[in-house]
Design a protein around this motif. Structure first.
Motif, PDB file in Angstrom:
ATOM      1  N   THR A  59     -36.193  98.234  24.763  1.00 38.00           N
ATOM      2  CA  THR A  59     -35.750  97.304  25.796  1.00 38.00           C
ATOM      3  C   THR A  59     -36.948  96.679  26.486  1.00 38.00           C
ATOM      4  O   THR A  59     -37.819  97.390  26.987  1.00 38.00           O
ATOM      5  N   PRO A  60     -37.026  95.348  26.512  1.00 37.71           N
ATOM      6  CA  PRO A  60     -38.173  94.734  27.188  1.00 37.71           C
ATOM      7  C   PRO A  60     -38.061  94.866  28.705  1.00 37.71           C
ATOM      8  O   PRO A  60     -36.966  94.973  29.259  1.00 37.71           O
ATOM      9  N   GLY A  61     -39.196  94.876  29.361  1.00 34.47           N
ATOM     10  CA  GLY A  61     -39.194  94.886  30.820  1.00 34.47           C
ATOM     11  C   GLY A  61     -38.847  93.512  31.367  1.00 34.47           C
ATOM     12  O   GLY A  61     -38.754  92.518  30.641  1.00 34.47           O
ATOM     13  N   PHE A  62     -38.673  93.476  32.689  1.00 34.97           N
ATOM     14  CA  PHE A  62     -38.337  92.214  33.349  1.00 34.97           C
ATOM     15  C   PHE A  62     -39.052  92.183  34.692  1.00 34.97           C
ATOM     16  O   PHE A  62     -38.775  92.990  35.581  1.00 34.97           O
ATOM     17  N   PHE A  63     -40.002  91.261  34.821  1.00 33.65           N
ATOM     18  CA  PHE A  63     -40.710  91.065  36.092  1.00 33.65           C
ATOM     19  C   PHE A  63     -40.342  89.691  36.610  1.00 33.65           C
ATOM     20  O   PHE A  63     -40.469  88.685  35.902  1.00 33.65           O
ATOM     21  N   TRP A  64     -39.942  89.634  37.894  1.00 34.63           N
ATOM     22  CA  TRP A  64     -39.366  88.402  38.421  1.00 34.63           C
ATOM     23  C   TRP A  64     -39.643  88.292  39.908  1.00 34.63           C
ATOM     24  O   TRP A  64     -39.431  89.241  40.670  1.00 34.63           O
ATOM     25  N   ILE A  65     -40.147  87.145  40.325  1.00 33.90           N
ATOM     26  CA  ILE A  65     -40.236  86.769  41.739  1.00 33.90           C
ATOM     27  C   ILE A  65     -39.609  85.392  41.878  1.00 33.90           C
ATOM     28  O   ILE A  65     -39.938  84.465  41.120  1.00 33.90           O
ATOM     29  N   TYR A  66     -38.698  85.267  42.835  1.00 35.25           N
ATOM     30  CA  TYR A  66     -38.077  83.968  43.125  1.00 35.25           C
ATOM     31  C   TYR A  66     -38.005  83.859  44.638  1.00 35.25           C
ATOM     32  O   TYR A  66     -37.326  84.654  45.298  1.00 35.25           O
TER      33      TYR A  66
END
Length: 386
Positions: free
Chosen positions: A207-214
């Motif tokens: 499972t790929p990671g998920f890095f997110w800033i919005y």
């Protein structure tokens, strides 16, 4: 059952808005994951004591429409959610007691959670959003896994003010546009929704990671929008950094860099510094002070709860409410979904003056991420610093 003589026609077909040779009820792809969604947030800028988030989406290829409202106030996490079978009329943006009305396209919308329903005893509202900057299209998101398109979305963003009434636990509060602010977005396209699909080969690949800033920052008549999406190594998949003002084109602010701060032993983000590198100019630095955390992973459809996810079939019409004490929520559940923070933003203007704004800081650090020293999905921050 008598066949509908209109076939797949709907009221929208009377407008010259077609994009394909199909009726408007049929989107251009048969991908089960096609969605079309509203998102809103609302808060008092003079007293950071609560943060309201509202969403409503349609899933044409799943035959579902659903929505939610979630309020964070103190340690209270209050959710009202509703789901129904999607009918023939895509302009019907109501599900149970929750509805969205477009009063003036790209400018004014009304969002209502009707009082008087058994599930709205703790939370109801009648609110009108008025944009104070132009609705602005963001860069699209596109992602493939094993050659299949798993994300292909468009979105626009707009900040503005709110007016109306908000009722919590039977106490109504006037929402004055002089102090109540927020932002909204509209997004549509393909992203994972509904019941989980069999993983197939993806399970072997991991499972790929998920890095997110919005983040959407409101400084009076100016709005700064920041988007950062990265893979495990920190490679940029999407980035945006623009300043939006009335009656002018958006201003590009340069490449955004981030430095997140975590509560020890967790992945709970407690603050952040964003730096925008503008070619030929000094960097613009924004200090992000996180005030109220709205836990989107709990009860709204954004999380991993098996009984309620966006686009999941619940029945012809189901309305539910839930209320949780945030101190009793398992922190592990929050490691797999973005958290929407009401935040205060501090910047130094080009003239050296201090400027303070408020708005949204949404963040997710899911799975490995090299910059912050995370090597898996379950490890948390101990003494790491960026």
């Amino acid at each position: 059952m008598t066949a509908d003589p209109r076939g797949s026609l709907s009221p929208l077909d009377d407008y010259p808005v077609h994009q394909t040779a199909e009726p408007m009820r049929r989107v251009a792809t048969s991908d089960r994951n096609f969605y079309d969604r509203y998102y809103f947030n609302c808060y008092p800028s003079d007293d950071a004591d609560m943060f309201l988030v509202v969403g409503l989406g349609q899933y044409p290829n799943l035959g579902v429409c659903d929505g939610f409202a979630v309020l964070r106030r103190g340690n209270d996490h209050i959710v009202v959610r509703a789901s129904k079978a999607l009918g023939t009329d895509r302009t019907d943006t109501a599900v149970g007691p929750l509805r969205v009305e477009v009063l003036e396209g790209l400018q004014r919308l009304r969002v209502v959670l009707e009082a008087g329903h058994p599930e709205t005893a703790d939370l109801s509202f009648d609110l009108t959003f008025e944009g104070d900057v132009p609705a602005t299209e963001e860069d699209p998101q596109k992602l493939r896994q094993l050659e299949r398109v798993v994300m292909d979305t468009s979105r626009f963003v707009q900040s503005g003010t709110w007016s109306g009434t908000l009722t919590v636990d039977g106490h109504s509060r006037k929402v004055d546009p002089a102090v109540w602010r927020g932002n909204r977005d509209r997004s549509w396209g393909v992203r994972p929704v509904g019941e989980a699909e069999p993983p197939g080969r993806k399970a072997a690949d991991g499972t790929p990671g998920f890095f997110w800033i919005y983040s959407v920052m409101q400084f009076g008549s100016d709005t700064i929008v920041v988007i950062v999406q990265e893979d495990d190594t920190g490679r940029r998949l999407l980035e945006e950094a623009i300043r939006i003002r009335p009656d002018t084109e958006p201003e590009w602010l340069g490449r955004p860099e981030h430095a997140l701060r975590f509560a020890p032993g967790t992945r709970t983000v407690t603050g952040a510094t964003l730096t925008f590198h503008r070619p030929g100019r000094d960097p613009l630095v924004v200090e992000c002070e996180l005030l109220v955390a709205n836990l989107l992973a709990i009860g709204t459809g954004y999380g991993l709860e098996p009984d309620w996810r966006h686009g999941m079939w619940q029945g012809d019409l189901v309305v539910q409410s839930l209320r949780r004490d945030t101190r009793e929520i398992d922190p592990a559940m929050l490691m797999f979904c973005p958290t929407d923070h009401l935040a205060r933003f501090h910047i130094t203007g080009d003239d050296g003056s201090a400027v303070v704004g408020t708005g949204l800081f949404e963040v997710a650090v899911i799975g490995p991420h090299r910059q912050y020293g995370f090597t898996g999905f379950a490890d948390a921050d101990e003494t790491r610093s960026p």
